[in-house]
Design a protein around this motif. Structure first.
Motif: not given
Length: 183
Positions: A29-36, A46-51, A53-57, A105-111
């Motif tokens: 997810l972090l790799s995809l987010q950085e690419s986006v 884009l307000q990124p999520l930290s590792e 935050e992803f782990d928490h979800i 919350y709809q937290e983040i969308s990445l494409v």
């Protein structure tokens, strides 16, 4: 990983799968987010999520769906079951504090840039809300924030029937629309 949906990309006719991302999926997810983010003309939209935050979800405090093409993660969408605190979006849109535990919350969308134009953000929005239907008794509202110039995300929220409930500075002073929908 549980498969939620299978389809074919409109632009290339390549098959894809939508899966529930497991607890150990924060690295991809972090790799995809950085690419986006690196492909955006204005990364601040884009307000990124930290590792963390992803782990928490992924630890049961939300849900993340991922789009996989030939085994590679090319899209993702997350919802968060938020903590009850003073930064709660329910506060920004006038939801009574007693109802805040019923907000998701709809937290983040990445494409990924190489698969844009296939309607994946919209599809992920529909699928993730379908996944939440089994928990309909737990959740009554969906909220999210969108940067003013993030046109694809603004369209996405309106397509899902969300309405603008506020416009405030969030995330270190950045202006954001706060969207809300009563489910």
């Amino acid at each position: 990983m549980r498969i939620v949906y299978s389809g074919t990309l409109k632009t290339s006719h390549i098959p894809f799968l939508v899966k529930v991302i497991p607890g150990e999926g924060s690295g991809e997810l972090l790799s995809l987010q950085e690419s986006v983010r690196s492909a955006l003309k204005e990364p601040a939209i884009l307000q990124p999520l930290s590792e963390e935050e992803f782990d928490h979800i992924l630890a049961g405090n939300g849900l993340i769906l991922g789009v996989y093409v030939e085994g590679e993660l090319v899209g993702a969408r997350a919802v968060l079951f938020p903590a009850i605190d003073e930064d709660h979006l329910g506060n920004d849109v006038g939801i009574p504090r007693s109802e805040w535990p019923k907000v998701v919350y709809q937290e983040i969308s990445l494409v990924s840039e190489n698969v844009r134009g296939n309607g994946l953000q919209k599809l992920l929005g529909q699928l993730i809300m379908e996944e939440l239907k089994s928990r309909r008794d737990e959740f009554k509202y969906v909220c999210c924030t969108v940067a003013p110039y993030n046109i694809p995300s603004l369209k996405d929220k309106f397509n899902q029937g969300l309405a603008i409930g506020g416009f405030k500075r969030k995330y270190g002073g950045n202006w954001r629309y706060i969207f809300v929908k009563n489910l």
